[in-house]
Structure formats: structure tokens, C-alpha cells
Motif scaffolding. Structure first.
Motif, PDB file in Angstrom:
ATOM      1  N   VAL A 159       0.868  -1.171   0.000  1.00  0.00           N
ATOM      2  CA  VAL A 159       0.000   0.000   0.000  1.00  0.00           C
ATOM      3  C   VAL A 159       0.907   1.223   0.000  1.00  0.00           C
ATOM      4  N   ARG A 160       0.499   2.238  -0.728  1.00  0.00           N
ATOM      5  CA  ARG A 160       1.323   3.433  -0.848  1.00  0.00           C
ATOM      6  C   ARG A 160       0.696   4.592  -0.066  1.00  0.00           C
ATOM      7  N   MET A 161       1.564   5.479   0.434  1.00  0.00           N
ATOM      8  CA  MET A 161       1.094   6.680   1.123  1.00  0.00           C
ATOM      9  C   MET A 161       0.325   7.571   0.145  1.00  0.00           C
ATOM     10  N   ALA A 162      -0.853   8.005   0.552  1.00  0.00           N
ATOM     11  CA  ALA A 162      -1.662   8.860  -0.327  1.00  0.00           C
ATOM     12  C   ALA A 162      -1.063  10.255  -0.413  1.00  0.00           C
ATOM     13  N   GLU A 163      -1.229  10.867  -1.557  1.00  0.00           N
ATOM     14  CA  GLU A 163      -0.848  12.272  -1.676  1.00  0.00           C
ATOM     15  C   GLU A 163      -1.988  13.146  -1.154  1.00  0.00           C
ATOM     16  N   PRO A 164      -1.689  14.423  -0.850  1.00  0.00           N
ATOM     17  CA  PRO A 164      -2.777  15.283  -0.385  1.00  0.00           C
ATOM     18  C   PRO A 164      -3.931  15.310  -1.391  1.00  0.00           C
ATOM     19  N   GLY A 165      -5.130  15.114  -0.889  1.00  0.00           N
ATOM     20  CA  GLY A 165      -6.314  15.192  -1.753  1.00  0.00           C
ATOM     21  C   GLY A 165      -6.551  13.976  -2.620  1.00  0.00           C
ATOM     22  N   GLU A 166      -5.725  12.933  -2.448  1.00  0.00           N
ATOM     23  CA  GLU A 166      -5.827  11.818  -3.393  1.00  0.00           C
ATOM     24  C   GLU A 166      -7.124  11.010  -3.252  1.00  0.00           C
ATOM     25  N   PHE A 167      -7.656  10.932  -2.030  1.00  0.00           N
ATOM     26  CA  PHE A 167      -8.931  10.217  -1.869  1.00  0.00           C
ATOM     27  C   PHE A 167     -10.035  10.927  -2.662  1.00  0.00           C
ATOM     28  N   THR A 168     -10.055  12.257  -2.526  1.00  0.00           N
ATOM     29  CA  THR A 168     -11.075  13.036  -3.238  1.00  0.00           C
ATOM     30  C   THR A 168     -10.831  12.977  -4.742  1.00  0.00           C
ATOM     31  N   LYS A 169      -9.541  12.982  -5.115  1.00  0.00           N
ATOM     32  CA  LYS A 169      -9.202  12.890  -6.530  1.00  0.00           C
ATOM     33  C   LYS A 169      -9.737  11.587  -7.125  1.00  0.00           C
ATOM     34  N   ARG A 170      -9.629  10.510  -6.347  1.00  0.00           N
ATOM     35  CA  ARG A 170     -10.152   9.236  -6.851  1.00  0.00           C
ATOM     36  C   ARG A 170     -11.660   9.275  -6.996  1.00  0.00           C
TER      37      ARG A 170
ATOM     38  N   SER B  66     -13.943  19.108 -19.320  1.00  0.00           N
ATOM     39  CA  SER B  66     -12.930  19.404 -20.332  1.00  0.00           C
ATOM     40  C   SER B  66     -11.739  20.125 -19.708  1.00  0.00           C
ATOM     41  N   VAL B  67     -11.057  19.443 -18.811  1.00  0.00           N
ATOM     42  CA  VAL B  67      -9.859  20.061 -18.232  1.00  0.00           C
ATOM     43  C   VAL B  67      -8.673  19.125 -18.407  1.00  0.00           C
ATOM     44  N   ASP B  68      -7.474  19.695 -18.434  1.00  0.00           N
ATOM     45  CA  ASP B  68      -6.329  18.806 -18.633  1.00  0.00           C
ATOM     46  C   ASP B  68      -5.762  18.304 -17.303  1.00  0.00           C
ATOM     47  N   ASP B  69      -4.963  17.265 -17.405  1.00  0.00           N
ATOM     48  CA  ASP B  69      -4.489  16.557 -16.220  1.00  0.00           C
ATOM     49  C   ASP B  69      -3.662  17.424 -15.283  1.00  0.00           C
ATOM     50  N   SER B  70      -2.876  18.343 -15.849  1.00  0.00           N
ATOM     51  CA  SER B  70      -2.000  19.124 -14.979  1.00  0.00           C
ATOM     52  C   SER B  70      -2.829  20.014 -14.056  1.00  0.00           C
ATOM     53  N   LEU B  71      -3.954  20.507 -14.558  1.00  0.00           N
ATOM     54  CA  LEU B  71      -4.836  21.324 -13.722  1.00  0.00           C
ATOM     55  C   LEU B  71      -5.424  20.458 -12.598  1.00  0.00           C
ATOM     56  N   ILE B  72      -5.837  19.255 -12.979  1.00  0.00           N
ATOM     57  CA  ILE B  72      -6.398  18.334 -11.981  1.00  0.00           C
ATOM     58  C   ILE B  72      -5.373  18.095 -10.871  1.00  0.00           C
ATOM     59  N   ASP B  73      -4.129  17.793 -11.273  1.00  0.00           N
ATOM     60  CA  ASP B  73      -3.085  17.532 -10.268  1.00  0.00           C
ATOM     61  C   ASP B  73      -2.897  18.743  -9.366  1.00  0.00           C
ATOM     62  N   LYS B  74      -2.892  19.917  -9.977  1.00  0.00           N
ATOM     63  CA  LYS B  74      -2.662  21.140  -9.223  1.00  0.00           C
ATOM     64  C   LYS B  74      -3.793  21.367  -8.216  1.00  0.00           C
ATOM     65  N   LEU B  75      -5.007  21.181  -8.674  1.00  0.00           N
ATOM     66  CA  LEU B  75      -6.150  21.414  -7.785  1.00  0.00           C
ATOM     67  C   LEU B  75      -6.133  20.483  -6.583  1.00  0.00           C
ATOM     68  N   PHE B  76      -5.879  19.211  -6.850  1.00  0.00           N
ATOM     69  CA  PHE B  76      -5.960  18.265  -5.740  1.00  0.00           C
ATOM     70  C   PHE B  76      -4.778  18.368  -4.793  1.00  0.00           C
ATOM     71  N   SER B  77      -3.660  18.876  -5.294  1.00  0.00           N
ATOM     72  CA  SER B  77      -2.498  18.977  -4.420  1.00  0.00           C
ATOM     73  C   SER B  77      -2.712  20.041  -3.337  1.00  0.00           C
ATOM     74  N   GLN B  78      -3.738  20.885  -3.504  1.00  0.00           N
ATOM     75  CA  GLN B  78      -4.001  21.893  -2.486  1.00  0.00           C
ATOM     76  C   GLN B  78      -4.758  21.328  -1.287  1.00  0.00           C
ATOM     77  N   PHE B  79      -5.212  20.108  -1.409  1.00  0.00           N
ATOM     78  CA  PHE B  79      -5.958  19.487  -0.314  1.00  0.00           C
ATOM     79  C   PHE B  79      -5.031  19.132   0.843  1.00  0.00           C
ATOM     80  N   CYS B  80      -5.639  18.812   1.997  1.00  0.00           N
ATOM     81  CA  CYS B  80      -4.792  18.306   3.056  1.00  0.00           C
ATOM     82  C   CYS B  80      -4.667  16.796   2.936  1.00  0.00           C
ATOM     83  N   LEU B  81      -3.668  16.298   3.600  1.00  0.00           N
ATOM     84  CA  LEU B  81      -3.367  14.862   3.578  1.00  0.00           C
ATOM     85  C   LEU B  81      -4.543  14.082   4.158  1.00  0.00           C
ATOM     86  N   GLY B  82      -4.841  12.948   3.560  1.00  0.00           N
ATOM     87  CA  GLY B  82      -5.866  12.078   4.130  1.00  0.00           C
ATOM     88  C   GLY B  82      -7.265  12.418   3.679  1.00  0.00           C
TER      89      GLY B  82
END
Ligand code: GDP
Length: 459
Positions: free
Chosen positions: A107-118, A442-458
Motif C-alpha cells: 500500500v502506498r502513502m496517499a498524496e494530499p487530496g488523493e482520496f477526493t481525486k479518486r 474538459s480540463v487537462d491533467d495538470s490542472l487536476i493535479d494542481k487542484l488536488f495537491s491543495q488538499f490536506c493529507l488524508g
């Protein structure tokens, strides 16, 4: 699509009665099961059930923690994957030990916002809803929380989807017009009709945009500068609003040297308070920095609270303050009303020129309630009590809505000037695309990554 399995501590770092380690992904249940000792194997239990047991280190056989484990099988979970939540009862150390055992299990450590991203990637929520999850975490008042909740429920997405459907209908009708110009029916879809339909969409976009100002205030807070010459009661006011002694209160002029920021909830309006260092000419370097920063704060303020001392005659410094406030919404606070007045009523009236004036004695806690009421009434129409509200509050959404508005205006102008429909169509399509970015169609992946990285961990 199956992703790998992620885990993180989903509760705030710090001491609490319970901390939760959350896992999501195909390995979530078997991984937790390898560490779990209880009545039943977690791989065999029903979905959405909770189980008492222990977490045991498989290498040493030592019990690490007494736990309650929730097992939730896909698809009815937040991420639409298998989710396990391990409720740990001990402190920080034990929850971290549980997490590190979990991370040994493929199992890997989640990145900030990764649960919501999924949740987003697996189609459970759209982008504006995911962003609302973040707003909810950061909400500073009940009202801001209601706005975020309504966005999570998809109210804004609903409005945007409806607009897109209307645009699609228009495009389809135009398409018919282009493909079968000989059809009489299709001819109805002339520039005039296109103009009418586009105008309706424009009006609706304006309607949503009109909530932006309040929405942004609720989300980000109203940037508020407290100004006044030294010793007039700025720190006292800040302290009153904050209800605790964060700023230094003293009667040595110029001691509030740093700009202090503090959020407070005033009648449902989140104020982002910026204390200032007393505005005056000074030789003191430290003080000077404070004043310069105060002047910068003044420029970006949505609201200025300007304090005057009732007990002293108005001075050149006071007059300068009135010159500096410009058109920014300002409330004048005449403080120290417990002391005799030395302020000229005539001059005051002239300087104030119609702005609201509140008389206070911060020492005796008088007039502060009225101040709070005035702030709430200035910035929240419709009463502070309103419940579920659809506001557009997110800067990204506001910017996109403005772009969409300008695109549909182009379409209207083109239709009005009798341009061929396929020209108009380009602008309508553009509007449709831009609105799609709000909900993430209609958004590109880099925007998605940027948005979710602003979340807190977990999260
Ligand atoms: P600042 O320099 O503008 O931040 O002013 P402070 O908040 O530090 O207040 C300066 C002094 O005025 C302190 O001694 C306060 O206790 C006092 N003070 C503040 N408000 C009042 C008031 O309404 N009446 C009286 N009499 N004194 C006040």
C-alpha cells in the motif's frame, strides 16, 4: 479503472480520542486483514460493517493497537473503491505505527487530496464538487459551510449542466440548419432565434455571477483593515473581535509592530482582520515597515474600520486617513465615548460624508454589537440566516464563468450583426467548452493535479 491502494491518516494531526487510518483501493481489505486479529476475517465480512479487534505486527506478533475497523466495499464508497477505515484509540505514536504497518502491505502513502481525486476520477463527484470538499474543510463560518455543502450536493454543477444542455440544443439546431438548409423548419433557427437563446444563456450566467461577490466573501473572508492613529484603540478592537488576546494591547504608541492576521466570524461574515501599526510619520525603522505594510493592507482591503479618538481633537493624521481610504467600504468608529468629547461635530460630519459611524467604548464594551450588525448588513443581503444557497465562490469558477459570459456575448453580437450561423456556432461551442471546465468535463491533467495537491493529507 483500478488504481493502486493508498492510505493516510485521515484525522487531524494531534491528540484526539480517535485517529483514523484510511485505505482505498483493490488491496485495502486484504492488506488490513493481514494486520487484523478479530472474530472474523475482514475479507469475509459484509460491506459497510464495523469490527472490533487488534492490529498485530505480523513480523513480531506484537499487538500494536486496539481498533475498530470499518469495511466498505465498492462501489458505494467515497472513492468508489474498496475502503477500510482503522479507528485507533491511542495517540499519535500508535496511529503512526498502524499506518507504517499498513504501508508495508503493498500500500502506498496517499498524496494530499488523493482520496477526493479518486472520487473524481472514478466519476463519483465532478470537479466543482471536489473543490467544495476542500472549501468545506476550510469553511470559517456556518454560512460558508452551507455554501460548500450545497456545492458538494451538486447545486452549482446542476446549474452549469443545465446551461450546457441549452447550448447543446442550440448547437444541434444550428447543425440542422447547416446540414439541411432546404428544410423550412430549420430556417426558423435564424440569427434572431439564436440571438434570443444566447441572450437567455447570458442572463443566466449573469445570475450566477451576481452571487460571486458574496460567495467569495463567504469563502475567503472579507479582508478588513483596522486603521487609526496610535493609541486610538485598534488593538482593543481587534482583541474584542477575536475574543482573545492575540494582539498586544498597550498604551505605548506604535507597539503593534507586526501586521497580524486573524479570522473572525462577525454575524456570519468571515472577516480576515489585518491589524495595522498606526499610521503616522515615523523615524523608527521597525515601525516604518509596519506602516508600509499597513498601507499595502489598506489597498487590498474590502472593508476598512477607521478609528477616531472621541477624547481628542481631530488631527492632521486623522484627516490623512480619510484621504487614504478612497472608495473602499469604510465604517467610522468613534471610540472612547466614555471620555468627554473633543471632536468637532461639524468637521466629523464633513469628513465622514455619509459613511456609517458607530460610537464605541471599547473599554466598557459598548457599541460593538451595533458594529457587528452593521458589518453583517453591509455584506450579507438576504439575512445572515439563509440556509442552502448556491453561490459561486471559487476564484477558478468565477473566472471561467466570466470567460463563458464573454464568449456568449460574442455569439450574441455575431448573431445580431447577421453573421452566418456557423460563425455564431463557434462562439456557442466555446461557451459550452468553458462551462465544461467548471465541472471538469474538459480540463487537462495538470490542472487536476494542481487542484488536488491543495488538499490536506488524508482527504
Ligand atoms: P492602538 O494603539 O490603536 O492599538 O490602541 P490600543 O487598543 O492599544 O489602546 C490604547 C489605550 O487606550 C489602551 O490603554 C486601552 O485600554 C485604551 N482604550 C481603548 N479603548 C478605550 C475606550 O473606549 N475608552 C478608554 N477610556 N480607553 C480605551
Amino acid at each position: 479503472m483500478d488504481y493502486d491502494t493508498i492510505a493516510a491518516v485521515s484525522t487531524p494531526i494531534g491528540e484526539g480520542a480517535i485517529s483514523i487510518v484510511r485505505l482505498s483501493g483493490p488491496e485495502a481489505i486484504p492488506a488490513a486483514d493481514r494486520l487484523f486479529e478479530g472474530k472474523a476475517s475482514l475479507t469475509k465480512v459484509k460491506s459497510h460493517t464495523i469490527h472490533y479487534g487488534k492490529i498485530v505486527d505480523p513480523e513480531t506478533g506484537r499487538t500494536i493497537e486496539e481498533v475498530m475497523v470499518s469495511v466498505m466495499k465498492k462501489p458505494k464508497t467515497f472513492t468508489r473503491e474498496d475502503v477500510v477505515e482503522i479507528n485507533c484509540h491511542g495517540g499519535l505514536v500508535s496511529v503512526n505505527r498502524v499506518l507504517s504497518l499498513v504501508l508495508d502491505q503493498n500500500v502506498r502513502m496517499a498524496e494530499p487530496g488523493e482520496f477526493t481525486k479518486r472520487a473524481f476520477l472514478n466519476g463519483r463527484i465532478d470537479l466543482s464538487q471536489a473543490e467544495a470538499v476542500m472549501d468545506l474543510i476550510r469553511a470559517k463560518t456556518d454560512r460558508a459551510m452551507n455554501v460548500a455543502m450545497s456545492q458538494i450536493e451538486g447545486k452549482l454543477s446542476g446549474l452549469v449542466r443545465k446551461l450546457r444542455d441549452e447550448l447543446l440544443d442550440m448547437l444541434a439546431a444550428v447543425e440542422v440548419n447547416i446540414d439541411y438548409p432546404e428544410y423550412d423548419d430549420a430556417e426558423v433557427m435564424t440569427g434572431k432565434l439564436l440571438f434570443e437563446k444566447a441572450s437567455r444563456v447570458e442572463k443566466k450566467i449573469d445570475g450566477i455571477l451576481s452571487t460571486a461577490k458574496q460567495g467569495k466573501i463567504l469563502r475567503e473572508g472579507l479582508s478588513t483593515a483596522i486603521i487609526g492613529k496610535p493609541n486610538v484603540g485598534k488593538s482593543s478592537l481587534l482583541n474584542h473581535l477575536v475574543h482573545e488576546n492575540k494582539a498586544i494591547v498597550t498604551n505605548i504608541p506604535g507597539t503593534t509592530r507586526d501586521v497580524i492576521e486573524e479570522y473572525v466570524n462577525v454575524g456570519g461574515v468571515p472577516l480576515k482582520l489585518v491589524d495595522t501599526a498606526g499610521i503616522r510619520e515615523t523615524e523608527d525603522i521597525v515601525e516604518k515597515i509596519g506602516v508600509e505594510r499597513s498601507q499595502a493592507a489598506l489597498k487590498s482591503a474590502d472593508l476598512i474600520l477607521l478609528l477616531l479618538n472621541n477624547n481628542e481633537e481631530l488631527t492632521a493624521d486623522d484627516r490623512r486617513l480619510f484621504d487614504m481610504i478612497g472608495n473602499t467600504q469604510t465604517i467610522i468608529i468613534l471610540n472612547k465615548t466614555d471620555l468627554p468629547s473633543h471632536v468637532s461635530a461639524d468637521e466629523l460630519q464633513r469628513l465622514v460624508s455619509g459613511r456609517p459611524v458607530i460610537r464605541t467604548s471599547l473599554l466598557q464594551d459598548k457599541g460593538t454589537e451595533e458594529l457587528e450588525q452593521v458589518i453583517a448588513s453591509l455584506f450579507l443581503s438576504g439575512g445572515a440566516q439563509a440556509k442552502t444557497e448556491t453561490y459561486v465562490s471559487n476564484t477558478r469558477h468565477i473566472a471561467l464563468l466570466k470567460q463563458a459570459r464573454s464568449a456568449i456575448s460574442d455569439a450574441i453580437a455575431a448573431a445580431e450583426q447577421g453573421f452566418p450561423v456557423d460563425i455564431v456556432q463557434i462562439d456557442v461551442k466555446r461557451t459550452w467548452d468553458i462551462l465544461g471546465e467548471i465541472i471538469g468535463d474538459s480540463v487537462d491533467d495538470s490542472l487536476i493535479d494542481k487542484l488536488f495537491s491543495q488538499f490536506c493529507l488524508g482527504k
